[in-house]
Write a protein that holds these residues in place. Sequence first.
Motif, PDB file in Angstrom:
ATOM      1  N   ILE A 269       0.851  -1.200   0.000  1.00 48.23           N
ATOM      2  CA  ILE A 269       0.000   0.000   0.000  1.00 48.23           C
ATOM      3  C   ILE A 269       0.879   1.240   0.000  1.00 48.23           C
ATOM      4  O   ILE A 269       2.051   1.199   0.397  1.00 48.23           O
ATOM      5  CB  ILE A 269      -0.941   0.002   1.225  1.00 48.23           C
ATOM      6  CG1 ILE A 269      -0.139  -0.025   2.526  1.00 48.23           C
ATOM      7  CG2 ILE A 269      -1.915  -1.169   1.160  1.00 48.23           C
ATOM      8  CD1 ILE A 269      -1.011   0.003   3.775  1.00 48.23           C
ATOM      9  N   PRO A 270       0.328   2.375  -0.481  1.00 51.59           N
ATOM     10  CA  PRO A 270       1.126   3.614  -0.532  1.00 51.59           C
ATOM     11  C   PRO A 270       1.545   4.089   0.861  1.00 51.59           C
ATOM     12  O   PRO A 270       0.968   3.699   1.876  1.00 51.59           O
ATOM     13  CB  PRO A 270       0.165   4.613  -1.191  1.00 51.59           C
ATOM     14  CG  PRO A 270      -0.875   3.788  -1.865  1.00 51.59           C
ATOM     15  CD  PRO A 270      -1.016   2.542  -1.051  1.00 51.59           C
ATOM     16  N   GLU A 271       2.542   4.961   0.882  1.00 57.36           N
ATOM     17  CA  GLU A 271       3.095   5.429   2.159  1.00 57.36           C
ATOM     18  C   GLU A 271       2.081   6.210   2.973  1.00 57.36           C
ATOM     19  O   GLU A 271       2.039   6.098   4.201  1.00 57.36           O
ATOM     20  CB  GLU A 271       4.333   6.287   1.895  1.00 57.36           C
ATOM     21  CG  GLU A 271       5.500   5.509   1.300  1.00 57.36           C
ATOM     22  CD  GLU A 271       6.706   6.398   1.068  1.00 57.36           C
ATOM     23  OE1 GLU A 271       6.587   7.624   1.289  1.00 57.36           O
ATOM     24  OE2 GLU A 271       7.770   5.874   0.683  1.00 57.36           O
ATOM     25  N   GLU A 272       1.235   7.019   2.311  1.00 61.76           N
ATOM     26  CA  GLU A 272       0.265   7.818   3.070  1.00 61.76           C
ATOM     27  C   GLU A 272      -0.746   6.936   3.795  1.00 61.76           C
ATOM     28  O   GLU A 272      -1.217   7.272   4.893  1.00 61.76           O
ATOM     29  CB  GLU A 272      -0.462   8.809   2.164  1.00 61.76           C
ATOM     30  CG  GLU A 272      -1.223   8.204   0.998  1.00 61.76           C
ATOM     31  CD  GLU A 272      -0.357   8.065  -0.247  1.00 61.76           C
ATOM     32  OE1 GLU A 272      -0.930   7.887  -1.336  1.00 61.76           O
ATOM     33  OE2 GLU A 272       0.877   8.144  -0.123  1.00 61.76           O
ATOM     34  N   ILE A 273      -1.101   5.783   3.212  1.00 56.47           N
ATOM     35  CA  ILE A 273      -2.025   4.872   3.881  1.00 56.47           C
ATOM     36  C   ILE A 273      -1.308   4.118   4.997  1.00 56.47           C
ATOM     37  O   ILE A 273      -1.901   3.809   6.043  1.00 56.47           O
ATOM     38  CB  ILE A 273      -2.644   3.898   2.865  1.00 56.47           C
ATOM     39  CG1 ILE A 273      -3.408   4.658   1.782  1.00 56.47           C
ATOM     40  CG2 ILE A 273      -3.576   2.903   3.552  1.00 56.47           C
ATOM     41  CD1 ILE A 273      -4.066   3.775   0.750  1.00 56.47           C
ATOM     42  N   VAL A 274      -0.033   3.825   4.788  1.00 56.94           N
ATOM     43  CA  VAL A 274       0.744   3.170   5.847  1.00 56.94           C
ATOM     44  C   VAL A 274       0.770   4.040   7.094  1.00 56.94           C
ATOM     45  O   VAL A 274       0.604   3.549   8.229  1.00 56.94           O
ATOM     46  CB  VAL A 274       2.173   2.876   5.356  1.00 56.94           C
ATOM     47  CG1 VAL A 274       3.034   2.357   6.514  1.00 56.94           C
ATOM     48  CG2 VAL A 274       2.156   1.856   4.221  1.00 56.94           C
ATOM     49  N   LEU A 275       0.978   5.346   6.918  1.00 54.96           N
ATOM     50  CA  LEU A 275       1.008   6.260   8.063  1.00 54.96           C
ATOM     51  C   LEU A 275      -0.342   6.300   8.774  1.00 54.96           C
ATOM     52  O   LEU A 275      -0.414   6.410  10.000  1.00 54.96           O
ATOM     53  CB  LEU A 275       1.404   7.655   7.604  1.00 54.96           C
ATOM     54  CG  LEU A 275       2.840   7.795   7.062  1.00 54.96           C
ATOM     55  CD1 LEU A 275       3.071   9.206   6.533  1.00 54.96           C
ATOM     56  CD2 LEU A 275       3.856   7.449   8.136  1.00 54.96           C
ATOM     57  N   GLN A 276      -1.446   6.220   7.985  1.00 56.00           N
ATOM     58  CA  GLN A 276      -2.769   6.262   8.596  1.00 56.00           C
ATOM     59  C   GLN A 276      -3.090   4.973   9.358  1.00 56.00           C
ATOM     60  O   GLN A 276      -3.889   4.988  10.294  1.00 56.00           O
ATOM     61  CB  GLN A 276      -3.831   6.494   7.508  1.00 56.00           C
ATOM     62  CG  GLN A 276      -3.704   7.843   6.808  1.00 56.00           C
ATOM     63  CD  GLN A 276      -4.654   7.956   5.628  1.00 56.00           C
ATOM     64  OE1 GLN A 276      -5.522   7.122   5.442  1.00 56.00           O
ATOM     65  NE2 GLN A 276      -4.480   8.995   4.825  1.00 56.00           N
ATOM     66  N   MET A 277      -2.495   3.856   8.974  1.00 51.95           N
ATOM     67  CA  MET A 277      -2.789   2.564   9.598  1.00 51.95           C
ATOM     68  C   MET A 277      -1.611   2.021  10.395  1.00 51.95           C
ATOM     69  O   MET A 277      -1.550   0.824  10.679  1.00 51.95           O
ATOM     70  CB  MET A 277      -3.183   1.538   8.504  1.00 51.95           C
ATOM     71  CG  MET A 277      -4.411   1.922   7.728  1.00 51.95           C
ATOM     72  SD  MET A 277      -4.881   0.639   6.522  1.00 51.95           S
ATOM     73  CE  MET A 277      -6.378   1.348   5.846  1.00 51.95           C
ATOM     74  N   SER A 278      -0.693   2.885  10.754  1.00 48.14           N
ATOM     75  CA  SER A 278       0.512   2.429  11.460  1.00 48.14           C
ATOM     76  C   SER A 278       0.202   1.864  12.845  1.00 48.14           C
ATOM     77  O   SER A 278       0.986   1.070  13.387  1.00 48.14           O
ATOM     78  CB  SER A 278       1.505   3.588  11.587  1.00 48.14           C
ATOM     79  OG  SER A 278       0.905   4.678  12.266  1.00 48.14           O
ATOM     80  N   ASP A 279      -0.925   2.255  13.422  1.00 52.38           N
ATOM     81  CA  ASP A 279      -1.283   1.759  14.756  1.00 52.38           C
ATOM     82  C   ASP A 279      -1.991   0.404  14.707  1.00 52.38           C
ATOM     83  O   ASP A 279      -2.225  -0.196  15.759  1.00 52.38           O
ATOM     84  CB  ASP A 279      -2.191   2.772  15.471  1.00 52.38           C
ATOM     85  CG  ASP A 279      -1.473   4.087  15.755  1.00 52.38           C
ATOM     86  OD1 ASP A 279      -0.227   4.048  15.860  1.00 52.38           O
ATOM     87  OD2 ASP A 279      -2.148   5.132  15.848  1.00 52.38           O
ATOM     88  N   TYR A 280      -2.360  -0.072  13.508  1.00 56.44           N
ATOM     89  CA  TYR A 280      -3.056  -1.349  13.405  1.00 56.44           C
ATOM     90  C   TYR A 280      -2.060  -2.500  13.593  1.00 56.44           C
ATOM     91  O   TYR A 280      -0.976  -2.494  13.023  1.00 56.44           O
ATOM     92  CB  TYR A 280      -3.744  -1.502  12.049  1.00 56.44           C
ATOM     93  CG  TYR A 280      -4.869  -0.508  11.800  1.00 56.44           C
ATOM     94  CD1 TYR A 280      -5.354   0.314  12.814  1.00 56.44           C
ATOM     95  CD2 TYR A 280      -5.465  -0.416  10.549  1.00 56.44           C
ATOM     96  CE1 TYR A 280      -6.384   1.214  12.592  1.00 56.44           C
ATOM     97  CE2 TYR A 280      -6.501   0.474  10.302  1.00 56.44           C
ATOM     98  CZ  TYR A 280      -6.954   1.288  11.331  1.00 56.44           C
ATOM     99  OH  TYR A 280      -7.969   2.175  11.111  1.00 56.44           O
ATOM    100  N   THR A 281      -2.445  -3.455  14.409  1.00 58.33           N
ATOM    101  CA  THR A 281      -1.598  -4.638  14.611  1.00 58.33           C
ATOM    102  C   THR A 281      -2.243  -5.920  14.082  1.00 58.33           C
ATOM    103  O   THR A 281      -1.622  -6.978  14.123  1.00 58.33           O
ATOM    104  CB  THR A 281      -1.311  -4.816  16.119  1.00 58.33           C
ATOM    105  OG1 THR A 281      -2.557  -4.938  16.824  1.00 58.33           O
ATOM    106  CG2 THR A 281      -0.519  -3.634  16.663  1.00 58.33           C
ATOM    107  N   ASP A 282      -3.457  -5.795  13.589  1.00 68.63           N
ATOM    108  CA  ASP A 282      -4.174  -6.959  13.062  1.00 68.63           C
ATOM    109  C   ASP A 282      -4.269  -6.825  11.538  1.00 68.63           C
ATOM    110  O   ASP A 282      -4.821  -5.841  11.022  1.00 68.63           O
ATOM    111  CB  ASP A 282      -5.577  -7.025  13.673  1.00 68.63           C
ATOM    112  CG  ASP A 282      -6.308  -8.301  13.288  1.00 68.63           C
ATOM    113  OD1 ASP A 282      -5.725  -9.117  12.543  1.00 68.63           O
ATOM    114  OD2 ASP A 282      -7.467  -8.466  13.706  1.00 68.63           O
ATOM    115  N   PRO A 283      -3.724  -7.759  10.763  1.00 67.41           N
ATOM    116  CA  PRO A 283      -3.795  -7.674   9.293  1.00 67.41           C
ATOM    117  C   PRO A 283      -5.234  -7.667   8.770  1.00 67.41           C
ATOM    118  O   PRO A 283      -5.509  -7.054   7.741  1.00 67.41           O
ATOM    119  CB  PRO A 283      -3.032  -8.912   8.825  1.00 67.41           C
ATOM    120  CG  PRO A 283      -3.014  -9.833   9.988  1.00 67.41           C
ATOM    121  CD  PRO A 283      -3.014  -8.975  11.197  1.00 67.41           C
ATOM    122  N   LYS A 284      -6.171  -8.312   9.495  1.00 66.88           N
ATOM    123  CA  LYS A 284      -7.564  -8.292   9.063  1.00 66.88           C
ATOM    124  C   LYS A 284      -8.138  -6.894   9.135  1.00 66.88           C
ATOM    125  O   LYS A 284      -8.883  -6.473   8.248  1.00 66.88           O
ATOM    126  CB  LYS A 284      -8.390  -9.246   9.932  1.00 66.88           C
ATOM    127  CG  LYS A 284      -9.846  -9.337   9.512  1.00 66.88           C
ATOM    128  CD  LYS A 284     -10.603 -10.348  10.361  1.00 66.88           C
ATOM    129  CE  LYS A 284     -12.055 -10.437   9.892  1.00 66.88           C
ATOM    130  NZ  LYS A 284     -12.822 -11.443  10.685  1.00 66.88           N
TER     131      LYS A 284
END
Length: 278
Positions: free
Chosen positions: A58-73
């Motif tokens: 996924i793009p970097e901007e989405i990675v930053l928005q979901m950086s706190d997620y620990t569950d791949p689902k």
Amino acid sequence: MSYQILILTPTNYLVWAVKVKSIMDAHGIWETVEAKTSGGELDPKKKKQALAFLFQAIPEEIVLQMSDYTDPKRVWEGIKTRYLGVDWVRTARLATLKRELESLHMKEGETVDDFAAKFSGLASKARSLGHELEEVDLVKRLLDSMPKSFLQIVASIEQCFELDTMFFDEAVGRLKAYEECIKGSKKVEDVHGGLLLSREENSDGCMHCGSGGSHRDGFGRGRGRGRGSGRSQDGKERVRDNSHVKCYKCGEFDHYNNECPKWEKEANLIIEEESALL
């Protein structure tokens, strides 16, 4: 075997989802997103591997928005909601796709390949929105979308094959084979039509004098038709221009040697003289 990771863009989500799912399943980590069986603890190592894989795709901007997620689902569902919308938006899009599929028909002159690609594209979009389309439904809808020129092969397929067990690709292949037969027959007809047209043009008449038929028929046979007479193909009497015709007996124009009036007079005089001698 190494797999190339496709990066998500604003326009390729449907393809991206299919490829990412297949790669994760090949590596044995797709079960962290969509468990095959309920219950049981997931392997923490696989969850970390799946999370790392999704962050790479996924793009970097989405990675930053979901950086706190620990569950791949949760990451997967967040991406899906972002690109497909919430449930009510997804339902509206699915209804639009269904209407497009029902109204889609192949146009005369359109190739089977082009129409099949358009048809399968709409079906793939509908599947991505959660609408399951069986092979039998796709085959029947495809056959119903064919133009009049394909009615013969459509009727043959419906009568000779079990549509319930036929795959979509098989139906497309049979339609393509029939399309090639139509193209071949049209080429043969064009060749025969060109030969017929050429013969008709050649039989219209002499290009120099414009008379119908061959030179022999156009100028009359013998003396039975009379001077300057002839018949066209429809049987009507017509008058020819013999001003260019020269008689080789008297040297004058406007008649042939077998129609020479001087020759006829000389022949009559000879007959009269022979009669007098007798």
